[in-house]
Motif scaffolding. Structure first.
Motif, PDB file in Angstrom:
ATOM      1  N   UNK A  78      14.095  22.464   2.452  1.00  0.00           N
ATOM      2  CA  UNK A  78      15.369  22.846   3.048  1.00  0.00           C
ATOM      3  C   UNK A  78      15.204  23.465   4.436  1.00  0.00           C
ATOM      4  N   UNK A  79      14.065  24.129   4.656  1.00  0.00           N
ATOM      5  CA  UNK A  79      13.854  24.745   5.963  1.00  0.00           C
ATOM      6  C   UNK A  79      13.759  23.686   7.046  1.00  0.00           C
ATOM      7  N   UNK A  80      13.122  22.573   6.690  1.00  0.00           N
ATOM      8  CA  UNK A  80      12.975  21.462   7.637  1.00  0.00           C
ATOM      9  C   UNK A  80      14.345  20.900   8.013  1.00  0.00           C
TER      10      UNK A  80
ATOM     11  N   UNK B  33      16.766  21.009  11.528  1.00  0.00           N
ATOM     12  CA  UNK B  33      17.317  19.843  12.208  1.00  0.00           C
ATOM     13  C   UNK B  33      18.837  19.965  12.382  1.00  0.00           C
ATOM     14  N   UNK B  34      19.524  20.352  11.291  1.00  0.00           N
ATOM     15  CA  UNK B  34      20.984  20.323  11.355  1.00  0.00           C
ATOM     16  C   UNK B  34      21.595  21.668  11.749  1.00  0.00           C
ATOM     17  N   UNK B  35      20.924  22.767  11.472  1.00  0.00           N
ATOM     18  CA  UNK B  35      21.453  24.075  11.868  1.00  0.00           C
ATOM     19  C   UNK B  35      20.389  24.859  12.616  1.00  0.00           C
TER      20      UNK B  35
ATOM     21  N   UNK C  89      25.543  19.716  19.962  1.00  0.00           N
ATOM     22  CA  UNK C  89      25.674  18.273  20.286  1.00  0.00           C
ATOM     23  C   UNK C  89      24.430  17.698  20.934  1.00  0.00           C
ATOM     24  N   UNK C  90      23.617  18.537  21.582  1.00  0.00           N
ATOM     25  CA  UNK C  90      22.375  18.037  22.182  1.00  0.00           C
ATOM     26  C   UNK C  90      21.233  18.132  21.170  1.00  0.00           C
ATOM     27  N   UNK C  91      21.155  19.292  20.524  1.00  0.00           N
ATOM     28  CA  UNK C  91      19.993  19.557  19.671  1.00  0.00           C
ATOM     29  C   UNK C  91      19.895  18.614  18.478  1.00  0.00           C
ATOM     30  N   UNK C  92      21.021  18.416  17.796  1.00  0.00           N
ATOM     31  CA  UNK C  92      20.959  17.604  16.569  1.00  0.00           C
ATOM     32  C   UNK C  92      20.527  16.170  16.870  1.00  0.00           C
TER      33      UNK C  92
END
Lengths: 356, 169
Positions: free
Chosen positions: A249-251, A255-257, A266-269
């Motif tokens: 879940x950390x991985x 990625x998502x949060x 919007x850039x990071x995800x």
């Protein structure tokens, strides 16, 4: 100065032996190209030798296993057509010169790819798109050989382990054990951590598979499997699946949060999502490019002899080829190591426990 | 672009499937019949070696402990022996001293007794001698007197002498 000791040393003798050995094979392999050059000469055109097709033929896959001159082993053709399964030997194509009339269509080799042709011999593109080529090609056979070798080697090693329980390793076992322990202690443990044991089979299989394929690819008249982008694609896909299936879940939270201001999401995800694909993609390209490049350099150096049309170039060429061969032996191990280590690293980041 | 990807799937899918199947079968077979026993054996052996090393270390410590113990025991034994020897020497000296003293006393006593005996004997002897001398003297005197007084003349002379001496003061 007395230099005779250098010439008499065992290493130099061994080097000459290998040089002669590789010359024997490579020159023979190129003889076919030479004969086609002679044909051109007979046609009255004094064409310069173009090494590109020969090199591409050597590093590419084929429906034949080309040995020397006109000698090649025909391989089975298996086609899934729109009407059903079609199997025949590639000897029917007569090295691409003839079309073969099968049960459902007439087939022809165009640039070593199987196409459907109509009665007048033109390629029928629409029908060609409906057939899927599942032939046992040279690279498939080479993969089988590699797999078989690995099984023979490691089943026998495993049997020796069962025989010498609690004793020091001996024979072939003692050759393999340091490598296995190396994969465990230098690749798996530092990168994955205490959960490494679960991934040992995958890492060991990837490591030895790549290594033995790299080495088999160096044998003249052998197949270039790890220099085939499709093989590395398969390996990278398996790594992609292994990494993402074992991810915790950390991985996924990373990625998502990610821990960045909300307006950066919007850039990071997308960047992180691309990262999932780009890492195995880099693995695929790295292995493919390294091994192909090595083969291309060796073949280009050999081609110099045919470009200059002189045997005087041969010693220079062979010296360089010998050097490249030794380098490639190192690269064979190195690329297997790098691929496995990065796989372990990716798995490591996927299973890492974060404590905030 | 379309030309580049034209027929890509038709020509390549088969090989990808072959390669994937070959690799996955290899992974399963090696995983089950090679890596599992090999890793297990290596792990087992490493553990047994570690065990043996630990045991050797413990044995070494035990050995050192035993050696120290032995040494201390030896030291103690030596000290005890010295003590015993010392005591024995003391006892011996004491006994010798005592014996000497006793002998001395006994000797003195014997000498004293001897002296006394000698003195007694001497006294007896002296008494005896005195008696004999007395008897002898009396005898001699008697004999002399007898001889002297055989002649009447002489008797008279003596009486006269004596009478001369005895003056009636």
């Amino acid at each position: 100065m007395d230099l005779s000791t250098i010439l008499n040393s065992k290493k130099i003798k061994l080097g000459f032996f290998f040089a002669a050995f590789s010359m024997f094979f490579v020159v023979k392999a190129f003889a076919s190209q030479d004969s086609s050059g002679q044909q051109n000469a007979e046609n009255g055109k004094q064409e310069a030798f173009n090494p590109t097709p020969a090199i591409l033929e050597h590093i590419g896959d084929s429906h034949y296993w080309h040995l020397w001159n006109e000698t090649s082993i025909p391989l089975p053709i298996i086609l899934f057509t729109d009407q059903g399964l079609e199997t025949f030997s590639s000897i029917r194509f007569n090295r691409g010169r003839d079309a073969y009339e099968g049960k459902y269509h007439t087939y022809k080799l165009v640039e070593d790819k199987i196409k459907v042709v109509d009665k007048s011999g033109n390629v029928d593109k629409a029908t060609s798109k409906k057939i899927y080529d599942f032939s046992v090609t040279k690279n498939v056979i080479a993969l089988w050989v590699a797999c078989l070798l690995l099984m023979v080697i490691f089943f026998s090693v495993a049997a020796t382990y069962k025989k010498t329980v609690g004793k020091a390793p001996k024979g072939f076992q003692s050759l393999m054990e340091p490598v296995i322990v190396f994969v465990r202690d230098e690749i798996a443990r530092p990168n994955i951590g205490y959960k490494y044991q679960r991934y040992m089979p995958l890492l060991l299989t990837i490591f030895f598979f790549i290594w033995i394929n790299n080495m088999l690819g160096l044998i003249p008249a052998g197949a270039n499997t790890t220099g085939n982008v499709l093989v590395t694609f398969v390996l990278a896909t398996i790594v992609l699946i292994a990494v993402n299936v074992s991810a915790n879940k950390y991985y996924w939270k990373h990625i998502f949060f990610p821990d960045v201001p909300l307006w950066l999401y919007p850039i990071m995800i997308p960047v992180e999502l691309i990262g999932i694909i780009s890492r195995p993609f880099a693995l695929m390209i790295r292995l493919y490019a390294n091994i192909s490049a090595g083969h291309i350099i060796v073949l280009s150096l050999i081609s110099l002899i045919f470009i200059f049309k002189s045997f005087l170039v041969a010693p220079v060429s062979i010296a360089f080829v010998l050097f490249m061969y030794v380098l490639e032996l190192l690269v064979a191990f190195l690329q297997a190591f790098i691929f496995t280590m990065l796989t372990a690293l990716f798995i490591g980041t996927a299973v890492e426990e974060h404590h905030h | 672009m379309e030309e580049l990807f034209d027929g890509l799937l038709n020509d390549r899918l088969g090989f990808v499937v072959w390669a994937a199947v070959a690799f996955l079968i290899l992974l399963v077979l090696l995983g089950k019949f090679a890596w599992k026993p090999i890793m297990g054996a290596i792990y087992e052996r490493e553990r047994s070696i570690e065990d043996a090393l630990l045991k050797a270390e413990a044995a070494k410590e035990e050995m050192t402990r035993l050696t120290t113990e032995n040494e201390s025991l030896l030291k103690q034994a030596r000290a005890e022996r010295d003590q015993i020897l010392k005591e024995a020497k003391q006892v011996k000296d004491h006994i010798i001293g005592e014996a000497k003293a006793a002998a001395q006393a006994e000797g003195n006593k014997i000498i004293e007794k001897a002296k006394m005996e000698i003195n007694n004997q001497k006294a007896i002897a002296m008494a005896d001698v005195k008696n004999q001398i007395a008897t002898l003297s009396v005898d001699i005197a008697e004999k002399i007197l007898r001889k002297q007084f055989a002649d009447q003349q002489k008797q008279n002379e003596l009486v006269t002498d004596l009478l001369k001496e005895v003056k009636l003061n």
